[in-house]
Design an enzyme around this catalytic site. Sequence first.
Site, short mmCIF file in Angstrom:
data_model
loop_
_atom_site.label_atom_id
_atom_site.label_comp_id
_atom_site.label_asym_id
_atom_site.label_seq_id
_atom_site.Cartn_x
_atom_site.Cartn_y
_atom_site.Cartn_z
N ASP A 139 45.00 -34.36 44.49
CA ASP A 139 44.82 -34.66 43.06
C ASP A 139 44.97 -36.13 42.73
O ASP A 139 44.47 -36.61 41.71
CB ASP A 139 45.93 -33.95 42.25
CG ASP A 139 45.66 -32.48 42.07
OD1 ASP A 139 44.50 -32.09 42.07
OD2 ASP A 139 46.66 -31.73 41.93
C1 GLC Z 1 49.60 -29.91 44.13
C2 GLC Z 1 48.50 -29.20 43.38
C3 GLC Z 1 47.36 -28.88 44.31
C4 GLC Z 1 46.90 -30.12 45.03
C5 GLC Z 1 48.06 -30.77 45.76
C6 GLC Z 1 47.70 -32.07 46.41
O1 GLC Z 1 50.20 -29.03 45.02
O2 GLC Z 1 48.97 -28.02 42.80
O3 GLC Z 1 46.29 -28.33 43.56
O4 GLC Z 1 45.88 -29.77 45.93
O5 GLC Z 1 49.09 -31.01 44.83
O6 GLC Z 1 47.43 -33.06 45.47
#
Ligand code: GLC
Length: 829
Positions: free
Chosen positions: A518
């Site tokens: 993210d």
């Molecule tokens: C968090 C989010 C997930 C994402 C991960 C890496 O766990 O919930 O959707 O893929 O972070 O950023």
Amino acid sequence: MSLPAPRPRETVGASRLAPNPYGYYDQSAREYVITRPDTPSPWINYLGQGRYGGIISNTAGGFSFDRDPRDRRVSRYRYNSLPPDQPGRYVYLRRKDTGEYWGATWQPVRARLDSYECRHGAGYTKITSERQGTWAELLYFVPPTAADDPCPAELWVLRLANRAGSTQEIQVFSYVELSFTDASSDLHNLDWSQHVVSSHYDEGLQAIVTGTKFSPTKQFFAADRLPLGYDSDREVFVGPYRGLEDPVVVVEGSAKQSEAPRGNNIGSLCHEICLQPGEEVRIVYMLGITDEPASIGAVTRRYRDPAEVAHGFEVLGEDWAEYFAAFSAETPDADTTAMVKFWSPLQCRSTLHWSRFVSGYETGLGRGIGTRDTAQDTLGIVHAAPDEVASRLARLWGVQFEDGHTWHQFLPLSGKGGPGLAAEPPSWPQSLSDDHLRLIIATCAYLKETGDYDYLARRVPYAQLDTVDPRSDGTDGGKARRERDDTIWGHMMAALGFTLANRGPHGLPRSGFSDWDDTLNVDHGSGLAESVWCAMQLCRAVLDLAELSDRLGRIEDAERFRDVQRETAQAVNSCAWDGSWYARCFDDEGKLIGVSSELHHRINLIPQSWCVIGEVAPRERAELAMAAAHEHLGTPYGPSLMWPPYDGGDPRVNGTSTFPPGAKENGGIFCHAAAWSVVAAAQMGDGDRAYEYYRRLLPLSRSDVERSAVEPYVYCQNICGPAHPSYGLGRNAWLTGAASWMYVAVTQWILGIRPTHEGLRIAPAIPSAWPGYSATRMFRGTRYDITVSRQGPGSRVSLTVDNLPVSGDVVALPLPGTAQVSVQVAIGD
Ligand code: GLC
């Protein structure tokens, strides 16, 4: 689908489960036992089964809601408050003779207890304590009821016993703080929410009932015996300038019969119990919510009958037992066995139900259900609850737009979707590159598990304008779309189409707002930012589609999908190989990130594992990439996500660099990503490495619980990495993709039992020191009893199925109706 119960299996020389200073796993009771209340952080559990439920800590902190913690909240919790982990589902006990009082679950009074124990089990928590001969046990659970039950409720079953030599007169005050049902307004719009809510004590129901004049929705709190008094106004109960540790009603020992005409509403009932030495009594409290207030009476009547309470608890246990029975294994490692048999499946079910929405960290106010998260969560539960997965996946396909991308998240009750963090910089891409591809992979996994190919013809509408969250302005997602539905196959093709139509100059998928990470926000709209990892994910998705097409006899489709895989793998290999490992992505200027020429972020973990998972790398490169990840990213707690971390804001990547070095995606140990290293090592046939990675993150084998602070029975999302002052500290327990992926990693890749379209493949990659293992697995209605024994070094598999030798490593589907199949597996070259 109802599954026959498996035969009990023998243990293969199990090692012992070690206790830690705060507790241990009681294998026979299937409960994590916490032996002191002051754990390094609240150690929580989940109540309910995806509908009415909530979280509960080891001192009964936590809150409840019905289906949606934001839009249908029942009780309150104050995140990030002091003292922590309040309020909750409390019972105060008070000696009438001395006026001494304490919390039966330690909080909120935190008075000294002579004994304390919390047992977290599947869907319930039991806390016992004793003080000066007054013994108390509180069992919290939600009795399973029909999905359309108009009045779901939770029960708190208090048992109180006199273990002293003389008579005890005990006053019992319960306490729960009720929330305005819209939990967001409860927090932000006090001017309104506190004026519209009120409570009264209903003599007929013998219950405190809370609600507003404009809506039929009511919360209620009752007990199975007539209370002596009650309070529903928090300020009256607590008194001015006091806290929950010394509320005036408890200090003085007399309920004030307050009805809250507004303000902060609570459920508190007062009982007085006279206990002879050795005597025990029971009070059952009920807390629930309904839109049909006339149904409250039926619920309170039901649970005034002890047989109904016992039945509710029994049904809960049976439901979980059936779920756990779908897969069981005995391995030489007791921690692994316990995770596989109990904690991993338990965590997987909670992640599927609550995505990344409600936990000890996720407040249930914001993001809702994550599309990519839930798609991955299905992987860990599909063998045990395929029907639930079928409907979840259909729900997720329903947040896809006709161009193929999906909402990143949505609220479960209203269905309102949103692009998540992408909404914040509206000029950047509003879609993510991986959400929709996750759905392909998850749907293929569902089909391999079930063989339910008719599912592909199920029609699901595309997301429509009215599902657009008005708060997500700046998105392009729902605008000007025609109303249309499509088959699930059609949805999968739309998903693939979106990725193929959104490729950058090297032929890799454009990054979009982000891919799986993210915080890696490299795509600012130039069209040059591409995700190397997402290209590898695309390869996995099309390989899964190709296998499915083979099974469906869609020969041309299968070829087309394999062509996409070949082209994409070729593109990755020609533009993203850095000599010893794969790069992570191209930034918005077309410059590589995750390569040795960079100052920060020279290497990233996930392309090194997905080059194997997506079958992108030639063997030699895969070995180099995995070795580089091992060398540069390895820590005793598991591999860091990347190295070296950013040290201050870097607009090239945005989110990652907002974290200090070593935190979360900026060089922390991201457990979810670490699980892919386990898969990749096993996929390469390296059982020792796979097991080593698996063990490093195994919650039950954490010895330094003070440092890690999080629950030692479930995976957490991240652990602070080597560059962080709090190296080793775990954060965000429970709701993480690590749950399902670690479960997949150990069951399908280390133990090696994985569904295919043709049958059950058994291709273990167990550590060389293991003599073998045994397992029982349900697959398409048949129970497979599997015994694996090592005959020598190497990983060649010889199968004997029902005493007949079979070539290859796939146990072909038996004749329909076959109840049981015995499989002997010999490994060794
Ligand atoms: C968090 C989010 C997930 C994402 C991960 C890496 O766990 O919930 O959707 O893929 O972070 O950023």
